[in-house]
Design an enzyme around this catalytic site. Structure first.
Site, mmCIF file in Angstrom:
data_model
loop_
_atom_site.group_PDB
_atom_site.id
_atom_site.type_symbol
_atom_site.label_atom_id
_atom_site.label_comp_id
_atom_site.label_asym_id
_atom_site.label_seq_id
_atom_site.Cartn_x
_atom_site.Cartn_y
_atom_site.Cartn_z
ATOM 1 N N GLY A 266 -18.098 7.598 -3.215
ATOM 2 C CA GLY A 266 -16.960 7.850 -4.115
ATOM 3 C C GLY A 266 -16.964 6.822 -5.220
ATOM 4 N N ASN A 267 -15.783 6.431 -5.661
ATOM 5 C CA ASN A 267 -15.688 5.463 -6.748
ATOM 6 C C ASN A 267 -16.428 4.164 -6.401
ATOM 7 O OD1 ASN A 267 -14.780 3.976 -9.009
ATOM 8 N ND2 ASN A 267 -13.069 3.207 -7.822
ATOM 9 N N LYS B 232 0.866 -1.185 0.000
ATOM 10 C CA LYS B 232 0.000 0.000 0.000
ATOM 11 C C LYS B 232 0.897 1.227 0.000
ATOM 12 C CE LYS B 232 -4.410 1.018 0.047
ATOM 13 N NZ LYS B 232 -5.491 0.236 -0.593
ATOM 14 N N GLY C 103 -20.422 6.650 2.004
ATOM 15 C CA GLY C 103 -19.277 6.995 1.149
ATOM 16 C C GLY C 103 -19.675 6.841 -0.307
ATOM 17 N N GLY D 13 -18.465 3.499 -3.677
ATOM 18 C CA GLY D 13 -19.824 3.706 -3.187
ATOM 19 C C GLY D 13 -20.811 4.064 -4.289
ATOM 20 N N TYR D 14 -20.391 4.925 -5.214
ATOM 21 C CA TYR D 14 -21.305 5.287 -6.302
ATOM 22 C C TYR D 14 -21.662 4.050 -7.136
ATOM 23 C CZ TYR D 14 -22.876 6.316 -10.942
ATOM 24 O OH TYR D 14 -23.593 6.259 -12.113
HETATM 25 P P1 NAD Z 1 -13.016 7.632 -3.139
HETATM 26 O O1 NAD Z 1 -12.030 8.651 -2.773
HETATM 27 O O2 NAD Z 1 -13.456 7.550 -4.556
HETATM 28 O O3 NAD Z 1 -14.338 7.780 -2.247
HETATM 29 C C1 NAD Z 1 -14.327 7.912 -0.872
HETATM 30 C C2 NAD Z 1 -15.680 8.453 -0.462
HETATM 31 O O4 NAD Z 1 -15.780 8.442 0.960
HETATM 32 C C3 NAD Z 1 -15.926 9.893 -0.909
HETATM 33 O O5 NAD Z 1 -17.246 10.001 -1.399
HETATM 34 C C4 NAD Z 1 -15.820 10.692 0.375
HETATM 35 O O6 NAD Z 1 -16.641 11.840 0.381
HETATM 36 C C5 NAD Z 1 -16.342 9.687 1.375
HETATM 37 N N1 NAD Z 1 -15.910 9.966 2.730
HETATM 38 C C6 NAD Z 1 -14.687 10.375 3.168
HETATM 39 N N2 NAD Z 1 -14.736 10.566 4.496
HETATM 40 C C7 NAD Z 1 -15.993 10.270 4.891
HETATM 41 C C8 NAD Z 1 -16.672 10.279 6.140
HETATM 42 N N3 NAD Z 1 -16.027 10.623 7.249
HETATM 43 N N4 NAD Z 1 -17.973 9.922 6.174
HETATM 44 C C9 NAD Z 1 -18.621 9.557 5.038
HETATM 45 N N5 NAD Z 1 -18.038 9.529 3.844
HETATM 46 C C10 NAD Z 1 -16.754 9.880 3.764
HETATM 47 O O7 NAD Z 1 -12.387 6.234 -2.637
HETATM 48 P P2 NAD Z 1 -12.747 4.771 -3.124
HETATM 49 O O8 NAD Z 1 -11.715 4.333 -4.096
HETATM 50 O O9 NAD Z 1 -14.185 4.686 -3.471
HETATM 51 O O10 NAD Z 1 -12.455 3.934 -1.778
HETATM 52 C C11 NAD Z 1 -13.418 3.808 -0.752
HETATM 53 C C12 NAD Z 1 -13.023 2.663 0.155
HETATM 54 O O11 NAD Z 1 -12.946 1.456 -0.612
HETATM 55 C C13 NAD Z 1 -11.662 2.792 0.841
HETATM 56 O O12 NAD Z 1 -11.718 2.160 2.112
HETATM 57 C C14 NAD Z 1 -10.748 2.006 -0.070
HETATM 58 O O13 NAD Z 1 -9.561 1.572 0.596
HETATM 59 C C15 NAD Z 1 -11.665 0.865 -0.435
HETATM 60 N N6 NAD Z 1 -11.310 0.150 -1.647
HETATM 61 C C16 NAD Z 1 -11.227 0.786 -2.847
HETATM 62 C C17 NAD Z 1 -10.913 0.067 -3.989
HETATM 63 C C18 NAD Z 1 -10.912 0.702 -5.337
HETATM 64 O O14 NAD Z 1 -10.855 -0.037 -6.323
HETATM 65 N N7 NAD Z 1 -10.983 2.003 -5.456
HETATM 66 C C19 NAD Z 1 -10.648 -1.309 -3.892
HETATM 67 C C20 NAD Z 1 -10.756 -1.944 -2.650
HETATM 68 C C21 NAD Z 1 -11.094 -1.195 -1.545
#
Ligand code: NAD
Length: 417
Positions: free
Chosen positions: A221-222, A107, A219, A224-225
């Site tokens: 983001g990527n 990481k 959440g 969650g959406y």
């Molecule tokens: P991202 O940056 O696209 O989205 C993160 C979201 O979380 C944003 O909408 C942000 O506003 C929200 N957020 C931040 N702080 C917050 C809070 N205190 N309360 C509520 N919402 C909050 O990130 P992502 O890539 O979607 O990653 C989200 C999670 O998924 C992380 O834990 C990441 O490690 C995990 N993850 C991501 C991937 C991937 O492919 N991107 C793969 C495995 C795991």
């Protein structure tokens, strides 16, 4: 926040200890596995748009490479720490092992607030980070990918910087790239889609009809959406609530995730979405829903709020969203937890497919990626579920035992320990 972040590391170590006995780990094995093999700290001077120079701190942690080159995302976050990065690298190790990928876990992180940086500043920071960690990464060593607040554009800059330093195109050095630069079809929604394949299997086990199921996503983001969008599109679920760092929105009739996303892009937040009620992030976690999807950051479900969670399935798409104390409460209430290393493995699975395509020069279509992803997620879900049922342990204990067991077997066969 520092101690909140080191909580994840403590919990990840505790999960390892929990499965150590069943796996008959020697004290030496445990000592080796509870710390990373390698860590690099970097200081990154970046020229800002106003002519000043700002120095950012970053890390790369390579946790364990027994099963292959290490792999893991890069997080740009103001509260990032070495402890969080270490914990997330450990989770990547167990995740790759659980999903039977020939990869170890890593990481990376840079302490910064991308919301306060311009496009060009983020580019210079991304390139500086790659220069900082160049010596220890590469397609056969360690392959970075996106995580919180990093995206395909950032991956394109990182791949370009790596290629410049190497003096040739090395598309396989980074995954999560735009498709035109060797990125894989289907990577953009792989984590959410993969997680939903496990939700579907869990719903069958629990007798939950997904067509009438209500879903809340913490959440937006990527991950969650796409989770919200696909839960509605693939299963017909009613997505009643979503949130971001500013707060949550709720509609008993269900939200249109695509429309909410448009609103977030134009206003900067999900809040004030027409027709929806505003909630706090805490209230979202306690909603009367069948499926709760944490998709933001770690330590969201704790001993303070776990007792109020009403969901029947907790699909951990974020890494480390549930603390050990929170999990104990959820277990006593019979909540079916799909643990992070199982639920969110779709991202690294499709990243691995991206590496395979980059190595072979082949390009697979979206349908092929999806069916390969579905097969792997279903296989992993059922192996964890069956192990948990047979041995009367939790889904997380089952997932850790299977994953750590594979890493240990590889270490033994390599003669490390
Ligand atoms: P991202 O940056 O696209 O989205 C993160 C979201 O979380 C944003 O909408 C942000 O506003 C929200 N957020 C931040 N702080 C917050 C809070 N205190 N309360 C509520 N919402 C909050 O990130 P992502 O890539 O979607 O990653 C989200 C999670 O998924 C992380 O834990 C990441 O490690 C995990 N993850 C991501 C991937 C991937 O492919 N991107 C793969 C495995 C795991």
């Amino acid at each position: 926040m520092g101690s909140r972040r080191s909580k994840l590391l403590e919990d990840v170590k505790q999960h390892l200890c929990t499965c150590a006995e069943g796996l008959k780990l020697t004290p030496e094995m445990e000592a080796f596995l509870e710390m990373p093999m390698r860590e690099l700290y970097v200081s990154l001077p970046v020229h800002m748009d106003d002519g000043s120079i700002k120095v950012f701190r970053g890390f790369r942690v390579q946790y364990n490479e027994a099963l292959g080159p290490t792999k893991g995302g890069v997080r740009f976050h103001p509260e990032d720490t070495i402890e969080t990065t270490r914990a997330l690298a450990a989770l990547m190790t167990w995740k790759c092992a659980l999903h039977k990928l020939p990869l170890g876990g890593a990481k990376g992180g840079v302490i910064c607030n991308p919301k306060e940086l311009s496009h060009r500043e983020i580019e210079r920071l991304s390139r500086a980070y790659i220069r900082g960690i160049y010596q220890i990464i590469g397609p056969d060593r360690d392959i970075p990918a996106p995580d919180v607040y990093t995206n395909p554009q950032v991956m394109a800059w990182m791949m370009d910087e790596y290629s410049k330093l190497a003096g040739k195109n090395v598309f396989g050095a980074i995954t999560g790239k735009p498709t035109i630069l060797g990125g894989s079809a289907g990577r953009y929604d792989a984590t959410a889609r993969g997680g939903l394949y496990t939700v579907r299997e869990a719903a069958k086990k629990l007798g939950i009809n997904l067509k009438t199921a209500r879903v809340a996503v913490h959440g937006f983001g990527n991950v969650g959406y796409h989770a919200a969008y696909l839960a509605k599109k693939m299963f017909g679920c009613k997505v009643v609530a979503v949130s971001d760092s500013k707060g949550a929105i709720f509609s008993a009739d269900g939200l249109d995730p695509e429309d909410v996303s448009g609103h977030k892009h134009s206003t900067g937040s999900v809040l004030n979405y027409p027709g929806a009620k505003t909630l706090t992030n805490e209230e979202l976690l306690e909603l009367d829903v069948e499926i709760l999807i944490p998709a933001s950051l770690e330590n969201v479900i704790t001993k303070e709020n776990a007792g109020k969670v009403k969901a029947r399935i907790l699909a951990e798409m974020a890494n480390g969203p549930t603390t050990i104390e929170g999990e104990a409460i959820l277990n006593s209430k019979g909540v079916h937890i799909i643990p992070d290393i199982l639920c969110n493995g779709g991202g690294v699975i499709v990243s691995y497919f991206e590496m395979v395509q980059n190595y072979s020069g082949m390009q697979w279509g979206e349908e092929e990626i999806r069916s390969r992803l579905e097969r792997k997620m279903k296989e992993a879900y059922h192996s964890v579920y069956n192990f948990a049922s047979k041995n009367n342990v939790t889904m997380r204990q089952a997932a850790y035992t299977l994953a750590v067991g594979r890493v240990v077997e590889a270490m033994q066969l390599r003669g490390w320990i």
